[in-house]
Design a protein around this motif. Structure first.
Motif, PDB file in Angstrom:
ATOM      1  N   ASP A   8       0.820  -1.210   0.000  1.00 32.81           N
ATOM      2  CA  ASP A   8       0.000   0.000   0.000  1.00 32.81           C
ATOM      3  C   ASP A   8       0.856   1.264   0.000  1.00 32.81           C
ATOM      4  OD1 ASP A   8       0.832  -0.671   2.569  1.00 32.81           O
ATOM      5  OD2 ASP A   8      -1.000   0.027   3.533  1.00 32.81           O
ATOM      6  N   VAL A   9       1.992   1.221   0.687  1.00 35.19           N
ATOM      7  CA  VAL A   9       2.904   2.366   0.716  1.00 35.19           C
ATOM      8  C   VAL A   9       3.474   2.618  -0.675  1.00 35.19           C
ATOM      9  CG1 VAL A   9       5.088   3.239   1.664  1.00 35.19           C
ATOM     10  CG2 VAL A   9       3.484   1.999   3.142  1.00 35.19           C
ATOM     11  N   MET A  10       3.910   1.542  -1.328  1.00 27.32           N
ATOM     12  CA  MET A  10       4.484   1.696  -2.668  1.00 27.32           C
ATOM     13  C   MET A  10       3.434   2.159  -3.678  1.00 27.32           C
ATOM     14  SD  MET A  10       7.612   1.329  -2.302  1.00 27.32           S
ATOM     15  CE  MET A  10       7.926   1.611  -4.026  1.00 27.32           C
ATOM     16  N   LEU A  11       2.223   1.663  -3.539  1.00 26.00           N
ATOM     17  CA  LEU A  11       1.153   2.115  -4.428  1.00 26.00           C
ATOM     18  C   LEU A  11       0.897   3.607  -4.250  1.00 26.00           C
ATOM     19  CD1 LEU A  11      -1.307  -0.891  -4.116  1.00 26.00           C
ATOM     20  CD2 LEU A  11      -0.170  -0.132  -6.210  1.00 26.00           C
ATOM     21  N   ALA A  12       0.886   4.054  -3.014  1.00 26.66           N
ATOM     22  CA  ALA A  12       0.663   5.479  -2.745  1.00 26.66           C
ATOM     23  C   ALA A  12       1.806   6.326  -3.312  1.00 26.66           C
ATOM     24  CB  ALA A  12       0.524   5.718  -1.244  1.00 26.66           C
ATOM     25  N   LYS A  13       3.036   5.856  -3.144  1.00 23.96           N
ATOM     26  CA  LYS A  13       4.187   6.596  -3.671  1.00 23.96           C
ATOM     27  C   LYS A  13       4.136   6.696  -5.192  1.00 23.96           C
ATOM     28  CE  LYS A  13       7.588   5.710  -0.061  1.00 23.96           C
ATOM     29  NZ  LYS A  13       8.886   5.072   0.275  1.00 23.96           N
ATOM     30  N   ARG A  14       3.618   5.674  -5.835  1.00 23.86           N
ATOM     31  CA  ARG A  14       3.544   5.656  -7.301  1.00 23.86           C
ATOM     32  C   ARG A  14       2.214   6.192  -7.819  1.00 23.86           C
ATOM     33  NH1 ARG A  14       8.201   5.282  -6.157  1.00 23.86           N
ATOM     34  NH2 ARG A  14       9.512   3.483  -6.581  1.00 23.86           N
ATOM     35  N   LYS A  15       1.349   6.599  -6.889  1.00 21.18           N
ATOM     36  CA  LYS A  15       0.015   7.106  -7.259  1.00 21.18           C
ATOM     37  C   LYS A  15      -0.692   6.126  -8.181  1.00 21.18           C
ATOM     38  CE  LYS A  15       0.914  11.949  -6.540  1.00 21.18           C
ATOM     39  NZ  LYS A  15       2.234  12.406  -6.398  1.00 21.18           N
ATOM     40  N   MET A  16      -0.712   4.870  -7.735  1.00 21.47           N
ATOM     41  CA  MET A  16      -1.296   3.799  -8.524  1.00 21.47           C
ATOM     42  C   MET A  16      -2.352   3.081  -7.692  1.00 21.47           C
ATOM     43  SD  MET A  16       0.694   0.581 -10.337  1.00 21.47           S
ATOM     44  CE  MET A  16       1.847   1.651 -11.150  1.00 21.47           C
ATOM     45  N   ARG A  17      -3.397   2.668  -8.338  1.00 24.16           N
ATOM     46  CA  ARG A  17      -4.451   1.908  -7.665  1.00 24.16           C
ATOM     47  C   ARG A  17      -4.136   0.420  -7.769  1.00 24.16           C
ATOM     48  NH1 ARG A  17     -10.062   4.864  -8.032  1.00 24.16           N
ATOM     49  NH2 ARG A  17     -10.304   3.418  -6.323  1.00 24.16           N
ATOM     50  N   LEU A  18      -4.676  -0.341  -6.827  1.00 26.96           N
ATOM     51  CA  LEU A  18      -4.470  -1.778  -6.810  1.00 26.96           C
ATOM     52  C   LEU A  18      -4.999  -2.413  -8.094  1.00 26.96           C
ATOM     53  CD1 LEU A  18      -3.251  -3.863  -4.854  1.00 26.96           C
ATOM     54  CD2 LEU A  18      -5.558  -4.314  -4.046  1.00 26.96           C
ATOM     55  N   SER A  19      -6.103  -1.909  -8.600  1.00 20.46           N
ATOM     56  CA  SER A  19      -6.678  -2.460  -9.836  1.00 20.46           C
ATOM     57  C   SER A  19      -5.754  -2.248 -11.031  1.00 20.46           C
ATOM     58  CB  SER A  19      -8.055  -1.858 -10.099  1.00 20.46           C
ATOM     59  OG  SER A  19      -7.971  -0.453 -10.181  1.00 20.46           O
ATOM     60  N   GLU A  20      -5.100  -1.100 -11.094  1.00 23.02           N
ATOM     61  CA  GLU A  20      -4.147  -0.840 -12.185  1.00 23.02           C
ATOM     62  C   GLU A  20      -2.948  -1.783 -12.075  1.00 23.02           C
ATOM     63  OE1 GLU A  20      -1.122   2.590 -13.896  1.00 23.02           O
ATOM     64  OE2 GLU A  20      -2.615   3.153 -12.393  1.00 23.02           O
ATOM     65  N   LEU A  21      -2.445  -1.954 -10.862  1.00 24.87           N
ATOM     66  CA  LEU A  21      -1.318  -2.870 -10.647  1.00 24.87           C
ATOM     67  C   LEU A  21      -1.703  -4.287 -11.044  1.00 24.87           C
ATOM     68  CD1 LEU A  21       1.550  -3.350  -9.591  1.00 24.87           C
ATOM     69  CD2 LEU A  21       0.553  -3.638  -7.305  1.00 24.87           C
ATOM     70  N   SER A  22      -2.903  -4.686 -10.688  1.00 30.06           N
ATOM     71  CA  SER A  22      -3.409  -6.013 -11.024  1.00 30.06           C
ATOM     72  C   SER A  22      -3.381  -6.245 -12.532  1.00 30.06           C
ATOM     73  CB  SER A  22      -4.833  -6.174 -10.488  1.00 30.06           C
ATOM     74  OG  SER A  22      -5.432  -7.343 -10.966  1.00 30.06           O
ATOM     75  N   GLU A  23      -3.831  -5.277 -13.273  1.00 27.04           N
ATOM     76  CA  GLU A  23      -3.847  -5.385 -14.736  1.00 27.04           C
ATOM     77  C   GLU A  23      -2.437  -5.418 -15.312  1.00 27.04           C
ATOM     78  OE1 GLU A  23      -6.196  -2.181 -16.285  1.00 27.04           O
ATOM     79  OE2 GLU A  23      -8.000  -2.865 -15.251  1.00 27.04           O
ATOM     80  N   ARG A  24      -1.558  -4.600 -14.772  1.00 29.67           N
ATOM     81  CA  ARG A  24      -0.211  -4.482 -15.322  1.00 29.67           C
ATOM     82  C   ARG A  24       0.654  -5.702 -15.049  1.00 29.67           C
ATOM     83  NH1 ARG A  24       2.163   1.441 -14.430  1.00 29.67           N
ATOM     84  NH2 ARG A  24       3.849   0.461 -15.613  1.00 29.67           N
TER      85      ARG A  24
END
Length: 78
Positions: A8-24
């Motif tokens: 969650d910290v890394m997602l916030a730093k990258r301004k990325m949502r979990l759903s976007e990460l899931s797709e990528r």
């Protein structure tokens, strides 16, 4: 549990949502959610590699070791 998942910290730093990460990284949102909440019992190196690649980070940015406050560690025997 002494292993802390800082996804969650890394997602916030990258301004990325979990759903976007899931797709990528092509991992289900449910599995990523289990990892993010610290409920996962294991992680594959290939998954960790994809996470680090997409989040442009090192494994230590995602996983952290903190001993239990009482000094007891759960060590599973085989």
């Amino acid at each position: 549990m002494p292993i802390i998942v800082n996804l969650d910290v890394m997602l916030a730093k990258r301004k990325m949502r979990l759903s976007e990460l899931s797709e990528r990284i092509d991992i289900t949102l449910a599995n990523l959610s289990i990892l993010k909440t610290g409920k996962a019992k294991a992680i594959r190196f290939s998954t960790l590699e994809k996470l680090c690649e997409v989040l442009e980070c090192q494994p230590a940015d995602i996983l952290e070791y903190k001993p239990d406050a009482d000094g007891n560690e759960d060590i599973e025997s085989d």
